[in-house]
Design a protein around this motif. Structure first.
Motif, short mmCIF file in Angstrom:
data_model
loop_
_atom_site.label_atom_id
_atom_site.label_comp_id
_atom_site.label_asym_id
_atom_site.label_seq_id
_atom_site.Cartn_x
_atom_site.Cartn_y
_atom_site.Cartn_z
N LEU A 128 1.11 -1.08 0.03
CA LEU A 128 -0.35 0.33 0.41
C LEU A 128 0.72 1.05 0.43
CD1 LEU A 128 -2.49 -0.99 2.16
CD2 LEU A 128 -2.75 -0.80 -0.12
N ILE A 129 2.25 1.24 0.07
CA ILE A 129 2.92 2.28 0.59
C ILE A 129 3.10 2.58 -0.93
CG2 ILE A 129 5.34 1.06 0.11
CD1 ILE A 129 6.10 3.25 2.77
N ILE A 130 3.20 1.98 -2.57
CA ILE A 130 3.59 2.57 -3.06
C ILE A 130 1.52 3.13 -3.72
CG2 ILE A 130 3.77 2.28 -6.06
CD1 ILE A 130 5.11 -0.09 -4.89
N PRO A 131 0.69 2.66 -3.27
CA PRO A 131 -0.93 3.35 -3.87
C PRO A 131 -0.86 4.86 -2.77
CG PRO A 131 -1.23 1.96 -2.96
CD PRO A 131 0.59 1.59 -3.67
N ILE A 132 -0.22 5.00 -1.76
CA ILE A 132 -0.28 6.06 -1.13
C ILE A 132 0.41 7.18 -1.27
CG2 ILE A 132 -0.10 6.90 0.98
CD1 ILE A 132 -0.58 4.51 2.16
N LEU A 133 1.97 6.75 -1.70
CA LEU A 133 3.34 8.09 -2.04
C LEU A 133 2.52 7.99 -3.44
CD1 LEU A 133 6.28 6.18 -0.67
CD2 LEU A 133 5.64 8.10 -0.34
N MET A 134 2.56 7.94 -4.24
CA MET A 134 2.02 7.72 -5.70
C MET A 134 0.90 8.37 -5.67
SD MET A 134 2.41 4.20 -8.02
CE MET A 134 2.33 5.78 -9.80
N LEU A 135 -0.42 9.00 -5.04
CA LEU A 135 -1.22 9.92 -4.74
C LEU A 135 -0.76 11.00 -4.59
CD1 LEU A 135 -4.07 7.81 -3.65
CD2 LEU A 135 -4.15 8.69 -5.22
N PHE A 137 2.48 12.53 -4.26
CA PHE A 137 2.88 12.96 -5.29
C PHE A 137 2.31 13.39 -6.93
CE2 PHE A 137 6.68 10.68 -4.31
CZ PHE A 137 7.67 11.35 -3.43
N GLY A 138 1.42 12.84 -7.17
CA GLY A 138 0.69 12.85 -8.12
C GLY A 138 -0.14 14.40 -7.90
N LEU A 139 -0.63 14.87 -6.73
CA LEU A 139 -0.77 15.79 -5.85
C LEU A 139 -0.61 16.79 -5.86
CD1 LEU A 139 -3.64 14.57 -2.63
CD2 LEU A 139 -4.77 15.65 -5.35
N GLY A 140 1.28 16.76 -5.82
CA GLY A 140 1.70 17.74 -5.47
C GLY A 140 1.80 18.30 -7.07
N GLY A 141 1.51 17.47 -8.08
CA GLY A 141 2.11 18.04 -9.03
C GLY A 141 0.67 17.94 -9.95
N SER A 142 0.01 18.02 -9.79
CA SER A 142 -1.72 18.46 -10.43
C SER A 142 -1.33 19.77 -9.43
CB SER A 142 -2.64 17.61 -9.86
OG SER A 142 -3.67 18.10 -10.27
N THR A 143 -1.15 19.96 -8.64
CA THR A 143 -1.41 21.62 -7.65
C THR A 143 -0.55 22.57 -7.35
OG1 THR A 143 -1.33 20.13 -5.55
CG2 THR A 143 -3.38 20.03 -6.14
N PHE A 144 0.45 21.80 -7.54
CA PHE A 144 1.24 23.30 -7.65
C PHE A 144 3.03 22.99 -8.32
CE2 PHE A 144 2.75 20.48 -3.79
CZ PHE A 144 4.00 20.37 -4.08
N THR A 174 7.05 5.58 -8.88
CA THR A 174 6.94 5.72 -7.73
C THR A 174 6.58 7.30 -7.69
OG1 THR A 174 6.53 3.85 -6.27
CG2 THR A 174 6.43 6.06 -4.99
N VAL A 175 8.30 8.06 -8.38
CA VAL A 175 7.94 9.32 -7.08
C VAL A 175 7.71 10.62 -8.99
CG1 VAL A 175 10.12 10.93 -6.69
CG2 VAL A 175 9.67 8.84 -6.15
N CYS A 176 8.66 10.02 -10.32
CA CYS A 176 8.93 10.72 -11.34
C CYS A 176 7.56 10.23 -11.88
CB CYS A 176 10.00 10.03 -12.10
SG CYS A 176 10.37 12.06 -13.76
N LEU A 177 7.31 8.94 -12.01
CA LEU A 177 5.84 8.40 -13.00
C LEU A 177 4.93 9.53 -12.26
CD1 LEU A 177 4.68 7.24 -15.63
CD2 LEU A 177 4.70 5.31 -13.99
N ALA A 178 4.26 9.17 -11.30
CA ALA A 178 3.67 10.01 -10.43
C ALA A 178 3.58 11.33 -10.38
CB ALA A 178 3.34 9.28 -8.84
#
Length: 473
Positions: A128-135, A137-144, A174-178
């Motif tokens: 579960l750590i993978i989807p949690i971290l990806m979410l 990072f994905g929020l970080g990319g989408s918002t700021f 997990t980091v860059c793709l997300a």
């Protein structure tokens, strides 16, 4: 015979590839006519920007009045990497400081002990750590617009992935793709959607709900893929495309770790400093618009405090910092070399020529293929201008009016920009963020492309569908 097999074609070193691209762009300055648009200053969500004025393109003589030749020769090619490094100096300073700070943290062993605690608490649900971290990072990319700030997280997360039985490719994805896909599916990112809308004259982010739906769909695709792949690698590590390289990486990262030890007060203090520091960084990015200098300030302070709380003396702190700088120097040089490509294109004044030609192709397209052509145009321009805000300032004043002429919602231009820019950067050898992440994780472009190409095609199809829908709304 064995020797001949060893000499088969292989993917060039990333620096070789970047330098070849510098040469190619230099050759283009001899072939393509030089020209420029008139520009004007405009206030946007990302600050004051110089934007092109539609309909003002004009050609420029290859030799200026002062005798300067716009044709880029051998001297300019050899100077381009150095000039690129100079242009990216703030980012490179941040990267070097990050490398030093995380080496100080690694010396305290606090991170490794914290990893063991996380793994034990997750137990059988550690995946579960993978989807949690990806979410996140994905929020970080989408918002700021989380992008250049990703560098420290590769260093932080790779030990976690290795400890749980995953590979370095899992770390990178997990980091860059997300973050990159989150950035592509931007909702309120001031460096992508908001600046593009501001330049295009679109008020109020009218397709925000649709953008949120896009984000959910795009993140769902990549989280499913990365999680599924991680489970396969954990079960059969030898199936990893980075299996041999990871053997050495694991030794470097975990050789001095004794996971049977309990965390000391000093180690807990180091982790507390890190967590508090990251909160300050996020608040600074979101609320105060911090960039490289402010981020460097925070991480430098974190490094000093972590060294002191971790029980290191001043010599140990200094030595570890220098070691960290050495380890990350390759990633820093890659970022600088990538900027050298833009230096040649700018000095040869061919960027506006390419933009004008491509915009004319869009203008001649039928409405049925308009959104697809927009996506292709923005993708091609990204090879010259990887920055989303830079691409918005360059292309939106030209592309947005074309949408009006075709009777198409100008939001289509914004959607095409965000996906064309970021999905291209995800695969491009000239995208500093992607190249730096691969360099830190020590993954070759050949390995990355082989792993992601099928998912990339799915994301591209979805992006074109979203552009088409955006044009019709």
């Amino acid at each position: 015979m064995g020797e001949k097999k060893k000499n088969k074609l292989h993917m060039p070193h990333v620096l070789t590839l970047i330098f070849l691209l510098i040469v190619v762009v230099a050759i283009l300055t001899w072939i393509l006519p030089s020209g420029e648009f008139e520009r004007t200053l405009m206030d946007t969500s990302a600050g004051e920007r110089s934007v092109a004025v539609a309909g003002t393109y004009h050609s420029v003589d290859k030799v200026l009045e002062d005798g300067t030749s716009l044709r880029q020769g051998i001297g300019q090619v050899l100077m381009a990497p150095g000039k690129g490094i100079q242009q990216m100096i703030e980012v490179l300073a941040f990267v070097f400081i990050i490398g030093g700070v995380f080496q100080i943290m690694a010396k305290t062993n606090a991170l490794n002990m914290g990893i063991q605690k996380i793994v034990k608490k997750l137990g059988a649900k550690e995946i579960l750590i993978i989807p949690i971290l990806m979410l996140l990072f994905g929020l970080g990319g989408s918002t700021f617009g989380m992008s250049d700030e990703l560098v420290p997280f590769y260093l932080l997360i790779m030990p976690i992935m290795f400890t749980m039985g995953y590979d370095s490719m899992t770390t990178f994805m997990t980091v860059c793709l997300a973050a990159t896909v989150g950035y592509a599916a931007s909702t309120v990112n001031p460096f992508c959607v908001l600046i593009a809308q501001g330049i295009a004259g679109i008020q109020g982010n009218p397709q925000l709900v649709f953008r949120m739906i896009q984000w959910v769909i795009m993140m769902g695709v990549i989280i499913t893929f990365v999680t599924w792949r991680a489970l396969i690698i954990k079960k059969s590590p030898e199936k990893s495309i980075t299996y041999q390289e990871d053997i050495h990486k694991k030794k470097e990262i975990t050789a001095k770790v004794d996971f049977n030890q309990d965390m000391t007060i000093r180690q807990k203090s180091v982790l507390a400093v890190f967590v508090i520091g990251m909160v300050v960084v996020v608040v600074g990015l979101v609320k105060f618009g911090w960039y490289m200098n402010e981020l460097s300030m925070c991480f430098m302070g974190m490094g000093l405090l972590m060294g002191i709380f971790g029980g290191l003396n001043e010599k140990e702190i200094s030595d570890e910092f220098i070691t960290g700088v050495k380890d990350i120097s390759f990633a820093a040089m890659v970022i600088g070399f990538c900027s050298g490509i833009m230096v040649i294109a700018q000095d040869g004044m061919i960027i506006d020529t390419i933009l004008n030609t491509l915009s004319n192709l869009v203008a001649d397209s039928s409405n049925a293929v308009f959104a697809v052509v927009l996506y292709i145009v923005e993708s091609l321009l990204t090879l010259l201008v990887p920055s989303s805000s830079g691409l918005a300032a360059l292309s939106m004043p030209i592309i947005a009016p074309l949408c009006d002429l075709h009777g198409v919602n100008p939001e289509a231009a914004v959607t095409a920009l965000q996906y064309g820019n970021q999905l291209t950067n995800l695969m491009s050898p000239v995208a500093g963020t992607t190249v730096a992440g691969l360099a830190i994780c020590r993954i070759s472009f050949a390995q990355w492309w082989k792993t992601i190409w099928k998912v990339f095609l799915i994301l591209t199809v979805l992006a074109i569908i979203f552009c088409t829908i955006s044009a019709a709304l």
